[in-house]
Write a protein that holds these residues in place. Structure first.
Motif, PDB file in Angstrom:
ATOM      1  N   TYR A 294      16.746  -3.913  -0.008  1.00 17.13           N
ATOM      2  CA  TYR A 294      15.785  -4.987  -0.262  1.00 17.13           C
ATOM      3  C   TYR A 294      14.426  -4.469  -0.709  1.00 17.13           C
ATOM      4  N   HIS A 295      14.273  -3.155  -0.815  1.00 17.21           N
ATOM      5  CA  HIS A 295      12.958  -2.583  -1.111  1.00 17.21           C
ATOM      6  C   HIS A 295      12.657  -2.658  -2.603  1.00 17.21           C
ATOM      7  N   ALA A 296      11.579  -3.341  -2.935  1.00 13.22           N
ATOM      8  CA  ALA A 296      11.052  -3.409  -4.301  1.00 13.22           C
ATOM      9  C   ALA A 296       9.598  -3.809  -4.197  1.00 13.22           C
ATOM     10  N   ALA A 297       8.762  -3.231  -5.041  1.00 15.10           N
ATOM     11  CA  ALA A 297       7.325  -3.493  -4.958  1.00 15.10           C
ATOM     12  C   ALA A 297       7.022  -4.975  -5.150  1.00 15.10           C
ATOM     13  N   ASP A 298       7.644  -5.601  -6.127  1.00 14.81           N
ATOM     14  CA  ASP A 298       7.401  -7.032  -6.367  1.00 14.81           C
ATOM     15  C   ASP A 298       7.816  -7.870  -5.156  1.00 14.81           C
ATOM     16  N   ASP A 326       3.540   2.632 -13.298  1.00 20.90           N
ATOM     17  CA  ASP A 326       3.915   1.292 -13.729  1.00 20.90           C
ATOM     18  C   ASP A 326       3.693   0.239 -12.645  1.00 20.90           C
ATOM     19  N   LYS A 327       2.927   0.570 -11.597  1.00 19.68           N
ATOM     20  CA  LYS A 327       2.667  -0.341 -10.489  1.00 19.68           C
ATOM     21  C   LYS A 327       1.202  -0.757 -10.479  1.00 19.68           C
ATOM     22  N   GLU A 329      -2.266  -2.180  -8.438  1.00 19.54           N
ATOM     23  CA  GLU A 329      -2.897  -1.762  -7.192  1.00 19.54           C
ATOM     24  C   GLU A 329      -2.368  -2.594  -6.018  1.00 19.54           C
ATOM     25  N   GLU A 330      -2.109  -3.876  -6.255  1.00 24.63           N
ATOM     26  CA  GLU A 330      -1.570  -4.730  -5.195  1.00 24.63           C
ATOM     27  C   GLU A 330      -0.183  -4.266  -4.765  1.00 24.63           C
ATOM     28  N   GLN A 331       0.655  -3.887  -5.724  1.00 23.76           N
ATOM     29  CA  GLN A 331       1.993  -3.389  -5.389  1.00 23.76           C
ATOM     30  C   GLN A 331       1.908  -2.071  -4.632  1.00 23.76           C
ATOM     31  N   LYS A 332       0.990  -1.197  -5.047  1.00 21.14           N
ATOM     32  CA  LYS A 332       0.840   0.094  -4.375  1.00 21.14           C
ATOM     33  C   LYS A 332       0.425  -0.095  -2.922  1.00 21.14           C
ATOM     34  N   VAL A 333      -0.514  -1.002  -2.681  1.00 19.62           N
ATOM     35  CA  VAL A 333      -0.965  -1.265  -1.314  1.00 19.62           C
ATOM     36  C   VAL A 333       0.178  -1.830  -0.478  1.00 19.62           C
TER      37      VAL A 333
END
Length: 395
Positions: A294-298, A326-327, A329-333
């Motif tokens: 289930y892991h995905a940045a989005d 390709d990420k 800043e919100e996805q990285k956090v």
């Protein structure tokens, strides 16, 4: 004591006293369940909900309360087909009493179950599931703050040997025969034998079966999927959201088998929260644990935005180096925060509990509850049956 001998034929009594019919075998569980449903006024409630789907006049149908009880029996008795449910109810005096029928009365046939299933919309089955969840809340067995999410595959009522190509409508044998003619293995007007087809099909390379190219003519919504035991089968995907404190199933969704876990996590959590809201308990899902599929940045970002309060995720990361170019800043956090939560001792405890409780719900609903193999075609029909099985699990 002398030996008794069984006779092949015996003259039956012509008349049976009413007091003898009243002394039927009793099942404590079904009697208790009937008392719980009667106290909650389930029959009156479900008849009111089903009234718009029936005509005002005409022959009276099977009561909706009887229909849904028969579906519950399918879970409790581990029966996967409607024919099996109808036969079991007709054969058991205890189940006849559970349904409200006398010993000499006939219970509904499997064809009647099919007609009622087609008549009632899937939204009504979801309301029955929410009704049971409300009973769980009234018995103080619902917390709904920390949940676990996982998915499993359900075998569809369609065989792989019946699939056809989407573009040409060819069956598998017709497709292999065409390949043999194009490669010059056989003459254009020659028909290969079954052994020749098998030998050629076994030796050829790049033999893949894609959902983009193949479908079942009997159940187009079933997707080709590799099962956990290694077999390739037409299947659906069932996803459970389970309360990790009480083992109650908060949502039991059914999706197409080719939908990724990352695409269905947020809809399942939203449906679970909607089901909890229907209980009017005021509870909110705060934490969700799932496996690395289930892991995905989005997905992590979407979970944080649920209900404007955010759901803290505890999802392990797949192995390998992560690329951030390709990420956003919100996805990285979101990824870093999820990583920190997962690596703590509390996050590891949640993962162990998720593995135990969510897998146990699949064992009950799909394996011992008769839901692993579906005898119904279409995503809507499979979802109807799975919702009632999950409601029976909660009961």
């Amino acid at each position: 004591m002398g030996l008794g001998k069984r006779r092949e034929s015996r003259q039956q009594e012509l008349w049976i006293a009413a007091d003898q019919l009243a002394r039927t075998p009793r099942h404590v569980f079904y009697e208790k369940l009937n008392r719980v449903l009667a106290k909650a006024r389930f029959d009156a409630w479900v008849e009111e909900r089903c009234q718009p789907h029936y005509a005002e006049e005409g022959r009276r149908s099977i009561p909706p309360g009887v229909y849904f009880r028969m579906l519950l029996v399918g879970y409790f008795e581990g029966i996967d087909s409607q024919r099996g449910i109808a036969w079991r109810c007709a054969d058991s005096l205890s189940l006849k009493a559970f349904l409200g029928y006398g010993p000499a009365e006939s219970t509904p046939d499997h064809s009647s179950l099919t007609k009622i299933r087609e008549r009632l919309p899937v939204e009504l089955y979801a309301e029955v599931f929410q009704f049971v969840l409300t009973l769980v809340e009234k018995h103080k067995l619902l917390t709904a703050t920390v949940v676990g999410v996982d998915s499993t595959t359900l075998e569809a009522n369609a065989a792989m040997k019946s699939i056809v190509r989407r573009d040409t409508g060819e069956s598998w044998n017709e497709y292999v025969t065409r390949l043999m003619r194009e490669e010059g293995v056989i003459a254009p007007d020659e028909e290969p034998s079954a052994d020749e087809l098998r030998r050629y099909d076994r030796k050829r390379k790049d033999k893949k079966v894609s959902n983009d190219e193949w479908q079942s003519p009997h159940d187009p919504e079933a997707k080709i999927m590799k099962m956990k035991d290694g077999r390739t089968h037409l299947a659906y995907k069932a996803e459970h959201v389970v309360d990790l404190k009480t083992e109650v199933i908060l949502a039991a969704e059914v999706y197409a088998a080719d939908q990724a876990d990352t695409a269905t996590l947020v809809p399942s959590l939203e449906q679970a929260q909607a089901n909890v809201d229907a209980t009017e308990s005021g509870r909110v899902i705060e934490k969700a644990a799932a496996d690395k599929g289930y892991h995905a940045a989005d997905t992590l970002v979407e979970c944080q935005a649920l209900d404007l309060l955010g759901v803290k995720t505890y999802i392990p990361e797949p192995r390998g180096r992560r690329r951030w170019t390709d990420k956003t800043e919100e996805q990285k956090v979101a990824v870093l925060q999820n990583r920190a939560r997962t690596q703590r001792a509390y996050g590891k405890r949640l993962q162990r509990k998720r593995s135990e409780l969510v897998e146990r719900s699949f064992a009950h609903v799909c394996d011992t509850g008769g839901g692993r193999r579906s005898w119904l075609c279409g995503l809507t029909n499979v979802r109807k049956r799975h919702l009632i099985a999950a409601a029976a699990h909660n009961l």
